[in-house]
Scaffold this motif. Structure first.
Motif, PDB file in Angstrom:
ATOM      1  N   GLY A   1      50.907  68.996 -19.613  1.00 39.03           N
ATOM      2  CA  GLY A   1      52.096  69.788 -19.891  1.00 39.03           C
ATOM      3  C   GLY A   1      51.947  71.215 -19.395  1.00 39.03           C
ATOM      4  N   LEU A   2      50.763  71.814 -19.607  1.00 37.41           N
ATOM      5  CA  LEU A   2      50.512  73.171 -19.140  1.00 37.41           C
ATOM      6  C   LEU A   2      50.551  73.250 -17.617  1.00 37.41           C
ATOM      7  CD1 LEU A   2      47.641  74.153 -21.598  1.00 37.41           C
ATOM      8  CD2 LEU A   2      50.000  74.985 -21.623  1.00 37.41           C
ATOM      9  N   LEU A   3      49.989  72.244 -16.956  1.00 39.43           N
ATOM     10  CA  LEU A   3      50.018  72.220 -15.482  1.00 39.43           C
ATOM     11  C   LEU A   3      51.438  72.149 -14.960  1.00 39.43           C
ATOM     12  CD1 LEU A   3      47.032  69.819 -14.619  1.00 39.43           C
ATOM     13  CD2 LEU A   3      47.147  72.291 -14.265  1.00 39.43           C
ATOM     14  N   ILE A   4      52.291  71.390 -15.659  1.00 36.90           N
ATOM     15  CA  ILE A   4      53.686  71.261 -15.242  1.00 36.90           C
ATOM     16  C   ILE A   4      54.384  72.619 -15.260  1.00 36.90           C
ATOM     17  CG2 ILE A   4      55.943  70.358 -15.984  1.00 36.90           C
ATOM     18  CD1 ILE A   4      54.408  67.827 -16.909  1.00 36.90           C
ATOM     19  N   MET A   5      54.037  73.462 -16.237  1.00 34.49           N
ATOM     20  CA  MET A   5      54.709  74.753 -16.390  1.00 34.49           C
ATOM     21  C   MET A   5      54.129  75.852 -15.508  1.00 34.49           C
ATOM     22  SD  MET A   5      57.299  74.389 -18.215  1.00 34.49           S
ATOM     23  CE  MET A   5      57.759  76.105 -18.478  1.00 34.49           C
TER      24      MET A   5
ATOM     25  N   ALA B   1      60.258  68.494 -19.976  1.00 32.70           N
ATOM     26  CA  ALA B   1      59.047  67.671 -19.902  1.00 32.70           C
ATOM     27  C   ALA B   1      57.884  68.367 -20.606  1.00 32.70           C
ATOM     28  CB  ALA B   1      58.690  67.379 -18.448  1.00 32.70           C
ATOM     29  N   PHE B   2      57.766  69.685 -20.394  1.00 30.00           N
ATOM     30  CA  PHE B   2      56.686  70.451 -21.021  1.00 30.00           C
ATOM     31  C   PHE B   2      56.785  70.382 -22.545  1.00 30.00           C
ATOM     32  CE2 PHE B   2      55.593  74.558 -23.018  1.00 30.00           C
ATOM     33  CZ  PHE B   2      54.236  74.582 -22.777  1.00 30.00           C
ATOM     34  N   GLY B   3      57.971  70.633 -23.081  1.00 27.31           N
ATOM     35  CA  GLY B   3      58.156  70.611 -24.521  1.00 27.31           C
ATOM     36  C   GLY B   3      57.847  69.253 -25.125  1.00 27.31           C
TER      37      GLY B   3
ATOM     38  N   GLY C   1      51.267  65.597 -27.407  1.00 27.13           N
ATOM     39  CA  GLY C   1      49.829  65.848 -27.316  1.00 27.13           C
ATOM     40  C   GLY C   1      49.267  66.527 -28.551  1.00 27.13           C
ATOM     41  N   VAL C   2      49.948  67.580 -29.026  1.00 26.31           N
ATOM     42  CA  VAL C   2      49.469  68.313 -30.206  1.00 26.31           C
ATOM     43  C   VAL C   2      49.493  67.422 -31.442  1.00 26.31           C
ATOM     44  CG1 VAL C   2      49.995  70.226 -31.762  1.00 26.31           C
ATOM     45  CG2 VAL C   2      50.073  70.576 -29.290  1.00 26.31           C
TER      46      VAL C   2
ATOM     47  N   GLY D   1      45.387  63.043 -26.396  1.00 26.10           N
ATOM     48  CA  GLY D   1      46.241  64.176 -26.742  1.00 26.10           C
ATOM     49  C   GLY D   1      45.919  65.408 -25.922  1.00 26.10           C
ATOM     50  N   ALA D   2      44.624  65.706 -25.748  1.00 28.52           N
ATOM     51  CA  ALA D   2      44.213  66.871 -24.961  1.00 28.52           C
ATOM     52  C   ALA D   2      44.638  66.733 -23.507  1.00 28.52           C
ATOM     53  CB  ALA D   2      42.695  67.046 -25.058  1.00 28.52           C
TER      54      ALA D   2
END
Length: 249
Positions: free
Chosen positions: A116-120, A233-235, A241-242, A109-110
């Protein structure tokens, strides 16, 4: 033997993830592994094998007819670091799945949240291509994650999207690296007698959906620009993950 409901849900997740990866160049492994694990459909060791096989199929279909757009030198540099670390990741997966399943799911998950953060981040392209050592180090990190979770993407997505290359070349290079890493992972798992008839049957049943939605992604991409695709993709990745992290805390 797996239940029909399990197969149908897995197929639906695979179809969505395959389409997204074909359009963006990433996310198949993250979406499938995260969703399947969060829903407790099958164990991580099982789904990782299926993901490897369908990612290989997705890559072959996506790259066919577009080989001229590939940067073979950069792909080769990544593979120099990637191939030796895949067995290390597999060893870690075997070790953790035997007695640390909750911790393994939190780690998954982490990893998805960080991806996801890297994508944004949308980094500005570098003025020149990164060094060969940078590509190989990122490949080594990707190989470790490929062995653990059948997710080669996170370190390589960020690296490739920073390169001053055409967007089609970036996407196809990522898909090709995923293709090669998952083919290698499957060979290593097979050599260790880790492939079962159930895994192979499950994978075979997922292949038609993989081919169909890869073709749809190539020929009928969504009416979204690259920024909106990133947001989607981020959402999706943050939600997956969360939920995995919260479920295992």
């Amino acid at each position: 033997m797996f239940e029909l409901n399990t197969l149908l849900i897995f197929l639906a997740i695979t179809a969505c993830a395959t389409y997204v990866q074909t359009v963006t160049g990433f996310a198949l492994g993250m979406i499938v592994m995260g969703s399947v694990t969060a829903l407790d459909l099958v164990p991580i060791t099982f789904s990782s094998v299926v993901v490897s096989i369908i990612t290989f199929v997705n890559g072959v279909v996506a790259v066919k007819g577009n080989i001229q757009a590939l940067d073979f030198k950069r792909i080769g540099l990544v593979c120099l670091g990637l191939m030796p670390t895949i067995p290390v990741g597999l060893w870690l997966l075997e070790y953790m799945s035997s007695g640390f399943n909750s911790q393994l799911q939190i780690l998954l998950g982490a990893t998805i949240v960080i991806a996801g953060l890297l994508i944004m981040l949308k980094p500005e392209p570098l003025p020149r291509l990164s060094s060969g050592l940078t590509f190989s180090i990122s490949g080594a990190a990707g190989g470790l994650m490929a062995g653990l979770f059948s997710m080669t993407g996170p370190p390589l997505i960020y690296l490739f999207y920073r390169q001053p290359l055409e967007i089609q070349t970036i996407r196809l290079c990522l898909v090709t690296v995923f293709l090669l890493s998952h083919a290698s992972r499957t060979v290593v798992v097979g050599a260790q007698s880790g492939l079962t008839a159930e895994m192979l049957i499950f994978s075979a049943l997922c292949i038609p959906a993989t081919i169909l939605f890869t073709w749809l992604g190539k020929h009928y991409p969504p009416p979204l620009n690259s920024n909106n695709m990133r947001r989607f993709a981020f959402g999706l990745l943050m939600l997956i993950g969360v939920s995995l992290i919260l479920k295992n805390l």
